[in-house]
Design a protein around this motif. Structure first.
Motif, PDB file in Angstrom:
ATOM      1  N   LEU A  32       1.079  -0.639  -0.047  1.00 28.63           N
ATOM      2  CA  LEU A  32       0.111   0.148   0.121  1.00 28.63           C
ATOM      3  C   LEU A  32       1.323   1.731  -0.599  1.00 28.63           C
ATOM      4  CD1 LEU A  32      -2.811   0.770   0.025  1.00 28.63           C
ATOM      5  CD2 LEU A  32      -2.624   1.170   2.394  1.00 28.63           C
ATOM      6  N   VAL A  33       0.818   1.414  -0.819  1.00 24.31           N
ATOM      7  CA  VAL A  33       1.682   3.647  -1.154  1.00 24.31           C
ATOM      8  C   VAL A  33       0.782   4.482  -1.216  1.00 24.31           C
ATOM      9  CG1 VAL A  33       2.354   4.720  -2.927  1.00 24.31           C
ATOM     10  CG2 VAL A  33       3.015   2.250  -3.302  1.00 24.31           C
ATOM     11  N   TYR A  34       1.339   5.359   0.311  1.00 27.10           N
ATOM     12  CA  TYR A  34      -0.096   6.338   0.847  1.00 27.10           C
ATOM     13  C   TYR A  34       0.658   7.660   0.718  1.00 27.10           C
ATOM     14  CZ  TYR A  34      -2.918   3.696   4.407  1.00 27.10           C
ATOM     15  OH  TYR A  34      -3.861   3.150   5.133  1.00 27.10           O
ATOM     16  N   HIS A  35       0.145   8.501   0.353  1.00 23.16           N
ATOM     17  CA  HIS A  35       0.891  10.143   0.011  1.00 23.16           C
ATOM     18  C   HIS A  35       1.151  10.756   1.568  1.00 23.16           C
ATOM     19  CE1 HIS A  35       0.284  14.432  -0.012  1.00 23.16           C
ATOM     20  NE2 HIS A  35       0.279  13.734  -1.800  1.00 23.16           N
ATOM     21  N   PRO A  36       2.448  11.422   1.969  1.00 23.41           N
ATOM     22  CA  PRO A  36       2.769  11.757   2.958  1.00 23.41           C
ATOM     23  C   PRO A  36       1.823  12.348   3.826  1.00 23.41           C
ATOM     24  CG  PRO A  36       3.908  12.444   1.137  1.00 23.41           C
ATOM     25  CD  PRO A  36       2.646  11.596   0.700  1.00 23.41           C
ATOM     26  N   ASP A  37       0.822  13.366   2.815  1.00 26.50           N
ATOM     27  CA  ASP A  37      -0.253  14.120   3.319  1.00 26.50           C
ATOM     28  C   ASP A  37      -1.579  13.293   3.930  1.00 26.50           C
ATOM     29  OD1 ASP A  37      -2.645  15.703   4.762  1.00 26.50           O
ATOM     30  OD2 ASP A  37      -2.146  17.192   3.146  1.00 26.50           O
ATOM     31  N   GLU A  38      -2.127  13.070   5.840  1.00 26.55           N
ATOM     32  CA  GLU A  38      -3.252  11.856   5.613  1.00 26.55           C
ATOM     33  C   GLU A  38      -4.214  12.114   4.813  1.00 26.55           C
ATOM     34  OE1 GLU A  38      -2.906   9.246   7.755  1.00 26.55           O
ATOM     35  OE2 GLU A  38      -1.136   9.459   7.721  1.00 26.55           O
ATOM     36  N   GLN A  39      -4.969  12.892   4.993  1.00 29.36           N
ATOM     37  CA  GLN A  39      -6.149  13.870   4.352  1.00 29.36           C
ATOM     38  C   GLN A  39      -6.497  12.832   3.248  1.00 29.36           C
ATOM     39  OE1 GLN A  39      -6.408  17.909   3.056  1.00 29.36           O
ATOM     40  NE2 GLN A  39      -4.499  18.372   2.369  1.00 29.36           N
ATOM     41  N   TYR A  40      -5.064  13.075   2.291  1.00 34.72           N
ATOM     42  CA  TYR A  40      -5.691  12.023   0.639  1.00 34.72           C
ATOM     43  C   TYR A  40      -6.012  10.681   0.675  1.00 34.72           C
ATOM     44  CZ  TYR A  40      -4.194  16.536  -0.888  1.00 34.72           C
ATOM     45  OH  TYR A  40      -3.986  17.406  -1.130  1.00 34.72           O
ATOM     46  N   ASN A  41      -5.236   9.654   2.636  1.00 36.91           N
ATOM     47  CA  ASN A  41      -5.665   8.267   2.543  1.00 36.91           C
ATOM     48  C   ASN A  41      -6.998   7.740   2.774  1.00 36.91           C
ATOM     49  OD1 ASN A  41      -2.416   8.846   1.355  1.00 36.91           O
ATOM     50  ND2 ASN A  41      -2.156   9.003   3.886  1.00 36.91           N
ATOM     51  N   HIS A  42      -7.554   8.594   3.432  1.00 42.53           N
ATOM     52  CA  HIS A  42      -8.783   8.117   4.049  1.00 42.53           C
ATOM     53  C   HIS A  42      -9.305   7.373   3.504  1.00 42.53           C
ATOM     54  CE1 HIS A  42     -12.066   7.677   7.366  1.00 42.53           C
ATOM     55  NE2 HIS A  42     -12.826   8.250   6.129  1.00 42.53           N
ATOM     56  N   ARG A  43      -9.796   7.492   2.213  1.00 43.11           N
ATOM     57  CA  ARG A  43     -10.571   6.499   1.638  1.00 43.11           C
ATOM     58  C   ARG A  43     -10.181   5.019   1.253  1.00 43.11           C
ATOM     59  NH1 ARG A  43     -11.468   8.818  -5.028  1.00 43.11           N
ATOM     60  NH2 ARG A  43      -9.645   7.639  -4.891  1.00 43.11           N
ATOM     61  N   TYR A  44      -8.849   5.299   0.733  1.00 41.65           N
ATOM     62  CA  TYR A  44      -8.287   4.023   0.879  1.00 41.65           C
ATOM     63  C   TYR A  44      -8.292   3.515   2.053  1.00 41.65           C
ATOM     64  CZ  TYR A  44      -6.084   6.619  -3.641  1.00 41.65           C
ATOM     65  OH  TYR A  44      -6.505   7.460  -4.595  1.00 41.65           O
ATOM     66  N   THR A  45      -7.484   3.500   2.706  1.00 39.92           N
ATOM     67  CA  THR A  45      -7.624   3.137   4.169  1.00 39.92           C
ATOM     68  C   THR A  45      -8.297   2.272   4.594  1.00 39.92           C
ATOM     69  OG1 THR A  45      -5.818   4.415   5.199  1.00 39.92           O
ATOM     70  CG2 THR A  45      -7.215   3.266   6.492  1.00 39.92           C
ATOM     71  N   GLU A  46     -10.212   2.738   4.062  1.00 40.60           N
ATOM     72  CA  GLU A  46     -11.469   2.253   4.525  1.00 40.60           C
ATOM     73  C   GLU A  46     -11.510   0.986   3.623  1.00 40.60           C
ATOM     74  OE1 GLU A  46     -14.438   5.303   4.057  1.00 40.60           O
ATOM     75  OE2 GLU A  46     -14.430   5.630   5.997  1.00 40.60           O
ATOM     76  N   MET A  64       1.052  -7.662   5.059  1.00 41.65           N
ATOM     77  CA  MET A  64       1.456  -5.441   4.520  1.00 41.65           C
ATOM     78  C   MET A  64       2.725  -5.120   4.788  1.00 41.65           C
ATOM     79  SD  MET A  64      -1.719  -4.076   4.655  1.00 41.65           S
ATOM     80  CE  MET A  64      -1.689  -2.652   4.131  1.00 41.65           C
ATOM     81  N   MET A  65       3.199  -4.429   3.181  1.00 43.85           N
ATOM     82  CA  MET A  65       3.908  -3.704   3.364  1.00 43.85           C
ATOM     83  C   MET A  65       3.132  -2.227   3.775  1.00 43.85           C
ATOM     84  SD  MET A  65       5.996  -5.933   1.356  1.00 43.85           S
ATOM     85  CE  MET A  65       4.751  -6.148   0.297  1.00 43.85           C
ATOM     86  N   ILE A  66       3.300  -0.912   3.844  1.00 40.61           N
ATOM     87  CA  ILE A  66       3.242   0.575   3.999  1.00 40.61           C
ATOM     88  C   ILE A  66       4.207   1.601   3.582  1.00 40.61           C
ATOM     89  CG2 ILE A  66       2.492   2.224   5.330  1.00 40.61           C
ATOM     90  CD1 ILE A  66      -0.149   0.678   6.316  1.00 40.61           C
ATOM     91  N   HIS A  67       4.154   2.046   2.326  1.00 37.98           N
ATOM     92  CA  HIS A  67       5.135   2.878   1.952  1.00 37.98           C
ATOM     93  C   HIS A  67       4.915   4.228   1.205  1.00 37.98           C
ATOM     94  CE1 HIS A  67       8.191  -0.531   0.857  1.00 37.98           C
ATOM     95  NE2 HIS A  67       7.155  -1.719   0.140  1.00 37.98           N
ATOM     96  N   CYS A  68       5.131   5.020   1.470  1.00 35.07           N
ATOM     97  CA  CYS A  68       5.065   6.536   0.534  1.00 35.07           C
ATOM     98  C   CYS A  68       6.227   6.873  -0.106  1.00 35.07           C
ATOM     99  CB  CYS A  68       4.240   7.253   1.621  1.00 35.07           C
ATOM    100  SG  CYS A  68       5.428   7.887   2.930  1.00 35.07           S
ATOM    101  N   PRO A  69       6.201   8.357  -0.770  1.00 38.00           N
ATOM    102  CA  PRO A  69       6.881   9.086  -1.375  1.00 38.00           C
ATOM    103  C   PRO A  69       8.889   8.614  -0.170  1.00 38.00           C
ATOM    104  CG  PRO A  69       5.659   9.674  -2.292  1.00 38.00           C
ATOM    105  CD  PRO A  69       4.716   9.142  -0.938  1.00 38.00           C
ATOM    106  N   ASN A  70       7.940   9.718   1.300  1.00 39.94           N
ATOM    107  CA  ASN A  70       8.601   9.904   1.893  1.00 39.94           C
ATOM    108  C   ASN A  70       8.381   8.499   2.930  1.00 39.94           C
ATOM    109  OD1 ASN A  70      11.013  10.435   4.297  1.00 39.94           O
ATOM    110  ND2 ASN A  70       9.956  12.790   4.150  1.00 39.94           N
TER     111      ASN A  70
END
Length: 105
Positions: A32-46, A64-70
């Motif tokens: 799972l590749v997240y955005h560093p700003d949590e406001q964009y991740n909620h939809r994907y997290t659900e 489960m592996m969680i990544h983001c650009p940083n």
């Protein structure tokens, strides 16, 4: 979402491909590749909480592996994901971070 320099640089070379959420045999691997700003991740997290909770309830082993650009944000994002997942299914708490290297393998 390419609204900041780090995310834009990291994602500009990536192809836009469909996401396949399928289990195989007795295990599932999720990167799972997240955005560093949590406001964009909620939809994907659900969406992923639903999928992972179903797999775990079906006795699938989920890696489960969680990544983001940083990746500085990743330990906190992984802990948040786990806590959200605990609201759906019975899971033990994660060990405190940082783990010693020997505990990872």
């Amino acid at each position: 979402i390419r609204d900041d320099l780090v995310t834009g640089v990291q994602t500009c070379a990536l192809p836009i491909l469909p996401v396949y959420a399928r289990d195989c045999n007795s295990g599932v691997m999720v990167r799972l590749v997240y955005h560093p700003d949590e406001q964009y991740n909620h939809r994907y997290t659900e969406e992923w909480i639903k999928a992972v909770s179903t797999w775990v309830s079906d006795d699938k082993l989920v890696y489960m592996m969680i990544h983001c650009p940083n990746n500085l944000y990743c330990p906190g994002q992984a802990l948040d994901f786990h806590r959200n997942l605990q609201q759906q299914i019975n899971l033990p708490d994660l060990a405190s971070w940082p783990l010693r290297q020997g505990q990872l393998f």
